[in-house]
Scaffold this motif. Structure first.
Motif, PDB file in Angstrom:
ATOM      1  N   GLN A  12       0.809  -1.207   0.000  1.00 33.76           N
ATOM      2  CA  GLN A  12       0.000   0.000   0.000  1.00 33.76           C
ATOM      3  C   GLN A  12       0.850   1.268   0.000  1.00 33.76           C
ATOM      4  O   GLN A  12       0.316   2.359   0.122  1.00 33.76           O
ATOM      5  CB  GLN A  12      -0.931   0.002   1.219  1.00 33.76           C
ATOM      6  CG  GLN A  12      -1.829  -1.221   1.326  1.00 33.76           C
ATOM      7  CD  GLN A  12      -2.763  -1.368   0.150  1.00 33.76           C
ATOM      8  OE1 GLN A  12      -3.359  -0.386  -0.292  1.00 33.76           O
ATOM      9  NE2 GLN A  12      -2.891  -2.585  -0.360  1.00 33.76           N
ATOM     10  N   GLY A  13       2.173   1.124  -0.094  1.00 33.35           N
ATOM     11  CA  GLY A  13       3.054   2.284  -0.104  1.00 33.35           C
ATOM     12  C   GLY A  13       3.862   2.386   1.173  1.00 33.35           C
ATOM     13  O   GLY A  13       3.931   1.446   1.959  1.00 33.35           O
ATOM     14  N   SER A  14       4.479   3.547   1.383  1.00 34.77           N
ATOM     15  CA  SER A  14       5.287   3.803   2.579  1.00 34.77           C
ATOM     16  C   SER A  14       4.501   4.663   3.553  1.00 34.77           C
ATOM     17  O   SER A  14       3.909   5.678   3.167  1.00 34.77           O
ATOM     18  CB  SER A  14       6.592   4.505   2.199  1.00 34.77           C
ATOM     19  OG  SER A  14       7.395   3.670   1.391  1.00 34.77           O
ATOM     20  N   LEU A  74       3.617  -2.213  24.583  1.00 37.42           N
ATOM     21  CA  LEU A  74       4.109  -1.445  23.451  1.00 37.42           C
ATOM     22  C   LEU A  74       2.922  -0.702  22.839  1.00 37.42           C
ATOM     23  O   LEU A  74       1.813  -1.231  22.785  1.00 37.42           O
ATOM     24  CB  LEU A  74       4.748  -2.344  22.392  1.00 37.42           C
ATOM     25  CG  LEU A  74       6.200  -2.777  22.632  1.00 37.42           C
ATOM     26  CD1 LEU A  74       6.266  -3.841  23.712  1.00 37.42           C
ATOM     27  CD2 LEU A  74       6.824  -3.292  21.348  1.00 37.42           C
ATOM     28  N   ILE A  75       3.179   0.524  22.378  1.00 40.42           N
ATOM     29  CA  ILE A  75       2.132   1.328  21.754  1.00 40.42           C
ATOM     30  C   ILE A  75       2.623   1.791  20.394  1.00 40.42           C
ATOM     31  O   ILE A  75       3.704   2.381  20.288  1.00 40.42           O
ATOM     32  CB  ILE A  75       1.769   2.583  22.578  1.00 40.42           C
ATOM     33  CG1 ILE A  75       1.647   2.259  24.064  1.00 40.42           C
ATOM     34  CG2 ILE A  75       0.493   3.212  22.032  1.00 40.42           C
ATOM     35  CD1 ILE A  75       0.406   1.536  24.468  1.00 40.42           C
ATOM     36  N   VAL A  76       1.861   1.541  19.341  1.00 37.89           N
ATOM     37  CA  VAL A  76       2.223   2.030  18.017  1.00 37.89           C
ATOM     38  C   VAL A  76       1.174   3.037  17.554  1.00 37.89           C
ATOM     39  O   VAL A  76      -0.036   2.813  17.720  1.00 37.89           O
ATOM     40  CB  VAL A  76       2.393   0.876  16.995  1.00 37.89           C
ATOM     41  CG1 VAL A  76       1.104   0.103  16.765  1.00 37.89           C
ATOM     42  CG2 VAL A  76       2.938   1.409  15.674  1.00 37.89           C
ATOM     43  N   TYR A  77       1.656   4.156  17.032  1.00 38.67           N
ATOM     44  CA  TYR A  77       0.812   5.243  16.576  1.00 38.67           C
ATOM     45  C   TYR A  77       1.018   5.425  15.066  1.00 38.67           C
ATOM     46  O   TYR A  77       1.958   6.119  14.646  1.00 38.67           O
ATOM     47  CB  TYR A  77       1.166   6.551  17.281  1.00 38.67           C
ATOM     48  CG  TYR A  77       1.048   6.540  18.782  1.00 38.67           C
ATOM     49  CD1 TYR A  77      -0.103   7.001  19.419  1.00 38.67           C
ATOM     50  CD2 TYR A  77       2.107   6.101  19.579  1.00 38.67           C
ATOM     51  CE1 TYR A  77      -0.204   7.011  20.802  1.00 38.67           C
ATOM     52  CE2 TYR A  77       2.011   6.112  20.965  1.00 38.67           C
ATOM     53  CZ  TYR A  77       0.859   6.563  21.577  1.00 38.67           C
ATOM     54  OH  TYR A  77       0.773   6.574  22.951  1.00 38.67           O
ATOM     55  N   PRO A  78       0.182   4.826  14.233  1.00 38.14           N
ATOM     56  CA  PRO A  78       0.289   5.068  12.787  1.00 38.14           C
ATOM     57  C   PRO A  78      -0.010   6.535  12.482  1.00 38.14           C
ATOM     58  O   PRO A  78      -0.806   7.181  13.157  1.00 38.14           O
ATOM     59  CB  PRO A  78      -0.787   4.156  12.190  1.00 38.14           C
ATOM     60  CG  PRO A  78      -1.103   3.165  13.268  1.00 38.14           C
ATOM     61  CD  PRO A  78      -0.886   3.878  14.559  1.00 38.14           C
ATOM     62  N   SER A  79       0.631   7.054  11.445  1.00 36.30           N
ATOM     63  CA  SER A  79       0.447   8.447  11.055  1.00 36.30           C
ATOM     64  C   SER A  79      -0.269   8.518   9.715  1.00 36.30           C
ATOM     65  O   SER A  79       0.179   7.935   8.733  1.00 36.30           O
ATOM     66  CB  SER A  79       1.813   9.145  10.953  1.00 36.30           C
ATOM     67  OG  SER A  79       1.655  10.479  10.525  1.00 36.30           O
ATOM     68  N   GLN A  80      -1.382   9.246   9.701  1.00 38.19           N
ATOM     69  CA  GLN A  80      -2.077   9.491   8.437  1.00 38.19           C
ATOM     70  C   GLN A  80      -1.515  10.764   7.820  1.00 38.19           C
ATOM     71  O   GLN A  80      -1.626  11.850   8.394  1.00 38.19           O
ATOM     72  CB  GLN A  80      -3.582   9.640   8.667  1.00 38.19           C
ATOM     73  CG  GLN A  80      -4.381  10.012   7.428  1.00 38.19           C
ATOM     74  CD  GLN A  80      -4.536   8.861   6.437  1.00 38.19           C
ATOM     75  OE1 GLN A  80      -3.575   8.156   6.155  1.00 38.19           O
ATOM     76  NE2 GLN A  80      -5.723   8.657   5.915  1.00 38.19           N
ATOM     77  N   GLY A 131      -7.876  -6.310   2.952  1.00 43.33           N
ATOM     78  CA  GLY A 131      -7.066  -6.530   1.775  1.00 43.33           C
ATOM     79  C   GLY A 131      -6.815  -5.340   0.896  1.00 43.33           C
ATOM     80  O   GLY A 131      -6.131  -5.474  -0.129  1.00 43.33           O
ATOM     81  N   GLN A 132      -7.315  -4.166   1.255  1.00 42.34           N
ATOM     82  CA  GLN A 132      -7.067  -2.992   0.430  1.00 42.34           C
ATOM     83  C   GLN A 132      -7.133  -1.727   1.259  1.00 42.34           C
ATOM     84  O   GLN A 132      -7.606  -1.725   2.389  1.00 42.34           O
ATOM     85  CB  GLN A 132      -8.069  -2.915  -0.727  1.00 42.34           C
ATOM     86  CG  GLN A 132      -9.523  -2.924  -0.308  1.00 42.34           C
ATOM     87  CD  GLN A 132     -10.451  -2.957  -1.514  1.00 42.34           C
ATOM     88  OE1 GLN A 132     -10.381  -2.122  -2.399  1.00 42.34           O
ATOM     89  NE2 GLN A 132     -11.324  -3.943  -1.564  1.00 42.34           N
ATOM     90  N   GLY A 133      -6.599  -0.657   0.682  1.00 39.66           N
ATOM     91  CA  GLY A 133      -6.685   0.657   1.307  1.00 39.66           C
ATOM     92  C   GLY A 133      -6.014   0.727   2.664  1.00 39.66           C
ATOM     93  O   GLY A 133      -5.072  -0.006   2.977  1.00 39.66           O
ATOM     94  N   ALA A 157      -5.589  -2.410   4.986  1.00 44.60           N
ATOM     95  CA  ALA A 157      -4.518  -3.330   4.604  1.00 44.60           C
ATOM     96  C   ALA A 157      -3.180  -2.892   5.188  1.00 44.60           C
ATOM     97  O   ALA A 157      -2.415  -3.717   5.711  1.00 44.60           O
ATOM     98  CB  ALA A 157      -4.429  -3.442   3.089  1.00 44.60           C
ATOM     99  N   TRP A 158      -2.869  -1.603   5.103  1.00 42.98           N
ATOM    100  CA  TRP A 158      -1.565  -1.188   5.627  1.00 42.98           C
ATOM    101  C   TRP A 158      -1.550  -1.132   7.143  1.00 42.98           C
ATOM    102  O   TRP A 158      -0.512  -1.398   7.770  1.00 42.98           O
ATOM    103  CB  TRP A 158      -1.084   0.097   4.969  1.00 42.98           C
ATOM    104  CG  TRP A 158      -1.436   1.418   5.577  1.00 42.98           C
ATOM    105  CD1 TRP A 158      -2.382   2.294   5.155  1.00 42.98           C
ATOM    106  CD2 TRP A 158      -0.787   2.063   6.679  1.00 42.98           C
ATOM    107  NE1 TRP A 158      -2.387   3.427   5.929  1.00 42.98           N
ATOM    108  CE2 TRP A 158      -1.405   3.321   6.863  1.00 42.98           C
ATOM    109  CE3 TRP A 158       0.272   1.703   7.530  1.00 42.98           C
ATOM    110  CZ2 TRP A 158      -1.031   4.215   7.871  1.00 42.98           C
ATOM    111  CZ3 TRP A 158       0.650   2.604   8.535  1.00 42.98           C
ATOM    112  CH2 TRP A 158       0.004   3.840   8.698  1.00 42.98           C
TER     113      TRP A 158
END
Length: 395
Positions: A119-121, A174-180, A201-203, A206-207
């Motif tokens: 889905q990219g980086s 552990l805490i993970v903070y994804p960044s939009q 499976g998409q969008g 998926a990531w």
């Protein structure tokens, strides 16, 4: 004005749509305020509220294809309630992080990372508690919590406001903070209203799943104790993740969010935020039930509490279909100052809470019990972070 009888988009809405499509949120907001609501008064602009205004990556290009004239009146009425001051609009457009990094204990780490997937980086922050090395030496595997920020926020801002890193120190998580990024949504909102971002499976699902699996694999994480939570648009995406990837998450936390598939495009998203998702109750899905804790303020004028009710009703329908001998209780949760919350709790035959709904009386669109070091927080209780972690660690 009733636009349903007209054969074309009203000029002032067309002007706003064109400006928003070009990315000029400042001018578009002024056009909407001046033409639909009148020029905002000083008292209005002083009330700077968090506005989760969804924005697709390509602006409002899909809007002309998706809106019909019968929706214009509702769209107009909805936009009247968005009160934005200009600094907020400019920050939303730029995706600016104005919050400084909070200090952390010795031996703890707040890492910056980038996940490269199909889905990219995508960037993220990962908090590793100071006791992590000792846990690894003992052969222990720790819980992981995925935290999804709200619109206009960043991982650093969200971490500061929720104080979740402090709780991670206490409970060794552990805490993970994804960044939009602003490139995916100009307001840094998770695109919970796009059909392609509502399924496995998409969008974005998926990531986010790929990130969860990557952290679980690369660190000493107990894969049976992985949890996901979010605020507002992040909460709506957390609901989607529990639906799309129920095998990944042991429980989900939802603060001021929306039910699964409450919307399928931008206009229906705006209406759902104001009135609840019209079709949400017909879209409960068929995945396994994931234990859920929900918080919503009954004075939330950005995402109506009707959405909190719908989230709980969806979850309750699935829970009742999959488990027997459930026990439902309701409690008033009081501090020394007042009784601010009503908690609905549904427990299984073992007495383990499977579904909780905290209605916070008098609260708006902000993280309950949060720190003023972050944005969109309410220092008054209940402590949503503490209660979420308590709920998570029981599953």
């Amino acid at each position: 004005m009733d636009f349903s009888k007209l054969s074309m988009t009203p000029p002032h809405l067309q002007e706003a749509m064109t400006l928003m499509q070009s990315g000029d949120l400042k001018a578009a907001t002024i056009a909407i305020q001046n033409n639909l609501s009148g020029i905002a008064s000083a008292s209005d602009t002083a009330n700077n509220i968090m506005v989760d205004l969804p924005m697709p990556q390509d602006g409002l290009a899909p809007m002309g294809k998706l809106i019909d004239v019968n929706k214009l009146q509702g769209f107009t009425d909805t936009m009247k309630h968005f009160k934005l001051d200009l600094p907020t609009v400019m920050n939303m457009s730029a995706g600016v992080n104005t919050h400084s990094e909070q200090p952390i204990p010795d031996n703890a780490q707040f890492l910056k990372g980038t996940l490269k997937s199909s889905q990219g980086s995508h960037d993220y922050r990962l908090y590793i508690p100071s006791s992590y090395a000792q846990a690894v030496e003992k052969g222990l595997r720790l819980p992981l919590i995925v935290m999804l920020h709200g619109c206009t926020q960043s991982p650093e801002d969200f971490a500061a406001g929720t104080r979740m890193n402090e709780l991670a120190e206490q409970h060794r998580c552990l805490i993970v903070y994804p960044s939009q990024p602003a490139s995916a949504n100009q307001n840094r909102c998770w695109n919970w209203f796009n059909p392609t971002d509502q399924q496995q499976g998409q969008g974005e699902p998926a990531w986010l799943a790929a990130l969860t699996q990557s952290i679980t694999k690369d660190y000493a994480v107990d894969s049976s104790r992985v949890y996901i939570a979010g605020l507002s648009a992040g909460a709506a995406m957390a609901v989607i993740m529990a639906e799309a990837y129920p095998q990944l998450y042991a429980a989900v936390g939802v603060h001021s969010g929306l039910a699964y598939r409450s919307a399928t495009d931008l206009p229906s998203a705006l209406m759902a935020m104001r009135q609840g998702g019209a079709a949400a109750m017909n879209r409960a899905g068929n995945s396994k039930f994931v234990p859920m804790i929900v918080f919503h303020g009954d004075q939330d004028h950005t995402v109506s509490i009707r959405n909190g009710n719908q989230i709980v009703e969806q979850a309750k329908q699935r829970l009742q279909a999959q488990k027997n001998d459930l026990n439902t209780q309701q409690h008033q949760r009081c501090s020394e100052q007042n009784c601010r919350s009503t908690q609905l709790e549904i427990c299984d035959e073992r007495g383990v809470s499977q579904l909780e709904y905290w209605k916070i009386h008098g609260a708006g669109h902000s993280w309950a019990g949060g720190s003023s070091a972050g944005s969109h927080t309410d220092p008054k209780g209940p402590d949503a972070s503490k209660e979420m972690l308590r709920f998570f660690l029981n599953h």
